[in-house]
Design an enzyme around this catalytic site. Structure first.
Site, PDB file in Angstrom:
ATOM      1  N   LYS A 278      -0.451  10.410   2.838  1.00  0.00           N
ATOM      2  CA  LYS A 278      -1.857  10.361   2.453  1.00  0.00           C
ATOM      3  C   LYS A 278      -2.431  11.783   2.410  1.00  0.00           C
ATOM      4  O   LYS A 278      -1.948  12.661   3.119  1.00  0.00           O
ATOM      5  CB  LYS A 278      -2.660   9.545   3.483  1.00  0.00           C
ATOM      6  CG  LYS A 278      -2.439   8.048   3.421  1.00  0.00           C
ATOM      7  CD  LYS A 278      -3.342   7.349   4.437  1.00  0.00           C
ATOM      8  CE  LYS A 278      -3.121   5.845   4.436  1.00  0.00           C
ATOM      9  NZ  LYS A 278      -3.573   5.197   3.184  1.00  0.00           N
ATOM     10  N   ARG A 352       1.550  -4.647   3.684  1.00  0.00           N
ATOM     11  CA  ARG A 352       2.065  -5.867   3.056  1.00  0.00           C
ATOM     12  C   ARG A 352       3.528  -6.103   3.429  1.00  0.00           C
ATOM     13  O   ARG A 352       3.989  -7.240   3.428  1.00  0.00           O
ATOM     14  CB  ARG A 352       1.856  -5.802   1.537  1.00  0.00           C
ATOM     15  CG  ARG A 352       2.567  -4.679   0.871  1.00  0.00           C
ATOM     16  CD  ARG A 352       2.040  -4.400  -0.531  1.00  0.00           C
ATOM     17  NE  ARG A 352       0.753  -3.698  -0.509  1.00  0.00           N
ATOM     18  CZ  ARG A 352       0.083  -3.333  -1.601  1.00  0.00           C
ATOM     19  NH1 ARG A 352       0.567  -3.617  -2.796  1.00  0.00           N
ATOM     20  NH2 ARG A 352      -1.054  -2.698  -1.493  1.00  0.00           N
TER      21      ARG A 352
END
Ligand code: BES
Ligand code: MN
Ligand code: ZN
Length: 502
Positions: A278, A352
């Site tokens: 990130k 996920r």
């Protein structure tokens, strides 16, 4: 802080602060405010007569009248009569009691705000919730912690036949808000001090005090089950992943297995993005990527006393997403617990992956209803802003239950599409499915559709709480930072469900 219900006359209670609520545009004081005003020689009516106080929602004034046993009066605005709601009550109570803490009042007496217009027990519960949520602060890492916690809050209503139900409502509100506070405290913890192993320690404490069973799967146990998606996420970190299972409730109900609810919480104790690293801005906030797990633990902490005729299971896949030498690489393929091959196109879509194995694990609870809470996508905040979480389910009945529990608890939900159109984005050149689409558009819906592949035909709902688990600015009942979102929503939902079951 103790929070108790008392039957009696508010104006006669000794306290560091006495709270009264005033509606916007009310010329004539009513109820508790009128009684206090009379004893205080008209101090409240003088405030209104001079137009120094409009009654706008959560507006505050501090008065020091004679004639009362309380050291000061906190007047709080309830907003216009027409818009009065339980959530307004919750926020007004929060604003007043936070102010009382700042003034180091020590003890507070407060009526069940709005009780003359709303359901009195619900108003008492909302007042108690606000009284716990408003003054909350996370002080574990402050050498100068500021104003100490209040000693006691009394919710006071005149003697009525409803005393018993009001007392129960205050107890319930306090317990629910304490669950929220636990979730906030856990989420506030720096990732360096709350690794997956440390999260297990905290889960043990919660399970112990909640009388819940706890099982913890370590890496070999997850390997045996084939939970390679969770293991993959954890591989780049020095702190190995864990899978936490909590369970509480009756073994059987009238000779039948009890209805079962499984609550899954994403527990990424830090999300660096992994090799798909990130950008640096705001990265320190990624300690809150375990807010779903915190909500599950906050829920369990609040269960004793709730007497729900349900078996409640909590599942927490916990991992740290880091770019270590053994980390997942974009392009790697993982075989999830149900055998599905996942091409990891983006290591930052790790939530996920954890949920994929957790949802497959949840299938062992036959007939259960499954709800997951996950700080899953930045895209949900783009879609909805910071006030309402995303609800994804194909089950209209479950959607209706959760939406209305959201309205009741003030932790709101908005239904989002889970159509198969989004499947297209998940096609892989190499494996059965990719974990991240090439385009960012509709990111929250694509993520939810990914989960659907693993939920199969479970009765299941997914809550994307990435936008609501962390408040961008101070609000009366929550400060900038972790909100504990989901705890009261789940409690409201489960309580309503339980009353339908019996
Ligand atoms: N934990 C993040 C989602 C998130 C973003 C939570 C901002 C809170 C605030 C999640 O693991 C993530 O990184 N999602 C990616 C998905 C993308 C790579 C498909 C995202 O939202 O950018
Ligand atoms: Mn991520
Ligand atoms: Zn994440």
């Amino acid at each position: 802080m103790d929070i108790v219900f008392r039957c009696g006359n508010l104006a006669q209670r000794p306290a560091g602060a006495l709270v009264v609520g005033v509606l916007k545009g009310e010329r004539k004081l009513a109820g508790a405010a009128a009684v206090v005003d009379r004893r205080a020689h008209g101090a409240l009516s003088a405030l209104l007569a001079r137009h120094d106080f409009s009654g706008a929602h959560a507006e505050l004034a501090v008065l020091y009248p004679t004639g009362l046993k309380a050291k000061r009066v906190l007047v709080v605005g309830l907003g216009p009569r027409s818009g009065l709601s339980l959530h307004r009550v919750r926020l007004a109570a929060a604003a007043a009691v936070r102010k009382a803490r700042e003034l180091r009042a020590g003890t507070v007496v407060i009526p069940a705000l709005g009780a003359d217009r709303l359901d009195p027990a619900a108003a008492a519960q909302a007042t108690a919730e606000g009284a716990v949520l408003g003054p909350w602060r996370f002080t574990a890492y402050r050498t100068k912690p500021g104003a100490p916690a209040l000693k006691r809050v009394e919710v006071v209503e005149p003697g009525t036949k409803q005393a018993k139900s009001l007392a129960a409502a205050v107890e319930r509100g306090a317990r629910w808000a304490e669950g929220t506070v636990l979730a906030r405290d856990l989420t506030s913890m720096p990732a360096g001090d709350l690794t997956p192993e440390r999260l297990v320690e905290r889960a043990k404490e919660v399970a112990h005090s909640a009388g819940a069973k706890l099982e913890v799967l370590d890496v070999p146990a997850m390997e045996r089950l084939g939970m390679n998606a969770i293991l993959g996420v954890g591989r780049g970190s020095a702190h190995p992943p864990r899978f936490i299972v909590l369970e509480r409730g009756p073994k059987a109900l009238r000779g039948q297995p009890p209805p079962t609810v499984v609550v899954v919480g994403k527990g990424v104790t830090f999300d660096s993005g992994g090799i798909s690293l990130k950008p640096r801005d705001g990265l320190h906030e990624m300690k809150y990527d375990m807010a779903g797990a915190a909500a599950v633990l906050g829920l369990f902490a609040a269960l004793p006393g709730a007497r729900l005729p349900l078996r409640i299971v909590g599942l927490i896949p916990a991992a740290e997403n880091m770019p270590g030498g053994r980390a997942l690489k974009p392009g790697d393929v993982l075989r999830a617990m149900n055998g599905t091959f996942i091409e990891v196109t983006n290591t930052d879509a790790e939530g996920r992956l954890l949920l994929a194995d957790a949802l497959v694990y949840a299938r062992r609870y036959e007939g259960a209803t499954v709800v997951d809470l996950a700080t899953l996508t930045g895209a949900i905040g783009i879609a909805l802003g910071p006030y309402v979480a995303g609800l994804f389910t194909t089950d209209d009945g479950l959607a209706a239950e959760l939406l209305s529990a959201g309205e009741g608890s003030g932790e709101r939900l908005w239904r989002m599409p889970l159509w198969d159109d989004y499947e297209k984005e998940l096609e892989s050149d190499t494996a059965d499915i990719v974990n991240a689409a090439a385009s960012r558009e509709g990111g929250a819906c694509v993520a939810a559709r990914f989960l659907k592949r693993f939920a199969g035909d479970l009765r299941w709902a997914h809550l994307d709480i990435a936008n609501t688990a962390w408040a961008p600015a101070d609000r009366p009942h929550e400060r900038r930072g972790p909100t504990g979102y989901g705890v009261r929503l789940l409690l409201e939902w489960l309580t309503r469900r339980a009353s339908k079951e019996t």
